[in-house]
Design a protein around this motif. Structure first.
Motif: not given
Length: 328
Positions: A153-164, A168-172, A189-192
Motif C-alpha cells: 500500500i505504497a506504490l500508488h503514491i506519486l513521486s510528485k504532483v503533476p505540475e500541469e 492555469k494556462s494548461s488544459p490539465s 492523462n497527467a496523473y497517468a
C-alpha cells in the motif's frame, strides 16, 4: 540515478508518534492487508524463490520494506516473510553449513518517525534491523545487495504532483478538484504519465539494487479495467474527501484558490498499465500479477470506523494488485 535523487516532498510522510491521530493507531486496514496477503506471499516464496542461488554468494538474506511507515504492520509483514523463507530453506534441504541470517532494512522518507518505529521493534526478532531514509523513487542501496523487496500500500503514491495540474494556462489545470475523479481526460492523462515516470524510476532503482534471482512482492490499490474509478472503493473514498473540501470552500472556511492548489499525489493503475511498465523495464520476470481482494474485515474491526463498515458493505469495490517479480 544517484542515491540523492528524489522528487517526493517530505510532507507526504505518515503521521508519526503513537497518539490518537498517528498512523500507528490508524492503520488497521493496512494491517488487514498484511494478514490477508500472508498466504500468497508464502506461496510465492515456496514456489519461486531459489535460495540455493541466493545463498551461493552470501550467507545473509537482505530484506527491505520500502515505504514501511511506522507501527506494527511492517514488523508483522517482515516476520511472515522470514518465516516463509525459513520454511523454504528447510524444504530445499540445502547442503549449507548454517542457516542464513537475516538483515532487514526499513525504508521511508527522511521525515518518517523512525524513532517510534525502532522503539517498538519486537524484542524477540530474529533479524538485524536498520533504517534507510529516502524516497523509494530513487536508489537506496548498493548495486546487487538486496535479496527480497517488499512493499504494501505504497506504490500508488506519486513521486510528485503533476505540475500541469497547477498551471492555469494548461488544459490539465485541475480547477475545483483535488484528484482525477470525474476529471477531464487531460487531468487523468497527467496523473497517468506522472505515475509511469515514477514507476520507471522505481523499477530501474530496484533492478540495480537486487541480486539475480531476488524477489520483489508489491501490493497496492488497483483499478479494474472497464470499471469507472469513481465506483471503486479508493475512488469513492477520495470523492467523499473532495466533496467535503468543496463544502468547506462553499462555507468560506477555505478559499477556492486553496482548493485549486491541492491535488492528491496518488494514482491507482490497472493491471494492464503495471504489466506494460514492468515489461518495458525488462529487468524482471513477472512470476505473478493478479487482481485480488483483501476480503471482508473481522466484525471487531468494522466497529472502529465508518471506513471499515463501508468496505464490508462494498467488498467487491476494494481491489488490489498482487505482484511478484524476480530479478533476471
Amino acid at each position: 540515478m544517484g542515491a540523492s535523487a528524489t522528487t517526493t516532498p517530505e510532507l507526504y510522510a505518515m503521521n508519526g508518534g503513537d497518539g490518537r491521530f498517528s498512523y500507528a493507531k490508524n492503520s488497521f486496514l493496512q494491517g488487514h492487508n498484511v494478514t490477508a496477503s500472508k498466504g500468497k506471499i508464502g506461496e510465492a516464496i515456496a514456489e519461486k524463490l531459489d535460495l540455493e542461488i541466493l545463498l551461493s554468494t552470501s550467507k545473509t538474506i537482505r530484506i527491505v520494506d520500502v515505504g514501511c511507515s511506522v507501527g506494527p504492520n511492517t514488523f508483522l509483514a517482515i516476520q511472515n516473510i522470514i518465516e516463509s523463507i525459513e520454511r523454504k530453506y528447510q524444504a530445499q534441504e540445502l547442503n549449507i553449513n548454517q542457516k542464513p541470517e537475516f538483515q532487514v532494512f526499513f525504508n521511508d522518507l527522511t521525515s518518517n518517525d523512525f524513532n517510534t518505529l525502532f522503539s517498538s521493534l519486537p524484542p524477540d526478532r530474529q533479524y538485524f534491523a536498520a533504517g534507510v531514509p529516502g524516497s523509494f523513487h530513487g536508489r537506496l542501496f548498493p548495486e546487487g545487495s538486496i535479496h527480497f523487496c517488499y512493499s504494501s500500500i505504497a506504490l500508488h503514491i506519486l513521486s510528485k504532483v503533476p505540475e500541469e495540474l497547477l498551471d492555469k494556462s494548461s488544459p490539465s489545470w485541475n480547477r475545483g478538484r483535488i484528484h482525477y475523479i470525474n476529471a477531464p481526460d487531460e487531468v487523468v492523462n497527467a496523473y497517468a504519465t506522472q505515475y509511469a515516470k515514477g514507476i520507471e524510476i522505481f523499477l530501474d532503482a530496484r533492478a540495480k539494487e537486487m541480486v539475480p534471482g531476488g524477489m520483489a512482492v508489491m501490493i497496492f490499490p488497483a483499478n479494474p479495467t472497464g470499471i469507472p474509478y469513481s465506483q471503486t472503493y479508493t475512488g469513492a473514498m477520495f470523492e467523499l474527501l473532495e466533496s467535503s473540501i468543496l463544502d468547506l470552500a462553499k462555507e468560506g472556511k477555505i478559499s477556492e484558490a486553496q482548493v485549486d492548489s491541492f491535488n492528491l499525489p496518488m494514482y491507482v493503475p490497472s493491471l494492464e498499465e503495471m504489466m506494460e511498465l514492468v515489461q518495458k523495464n525488462g529487468c524482471f520476470d513477472i512470476e505473478k500479477m493478479e487482481l485480488t481482494s483483501p476480503g471482508v474485515l473481522h466484525e471487531s474491526m468494522t466497529n472502529t470506523s465508518s471506513m471499515g463498515k463501508a468496505i464490508v458493505m462494498h467488498p467487491s469495490k476494494k481491489v488490489q494488485l498482487f505482484v511478484v517479480l524476480k530479478r533476471k
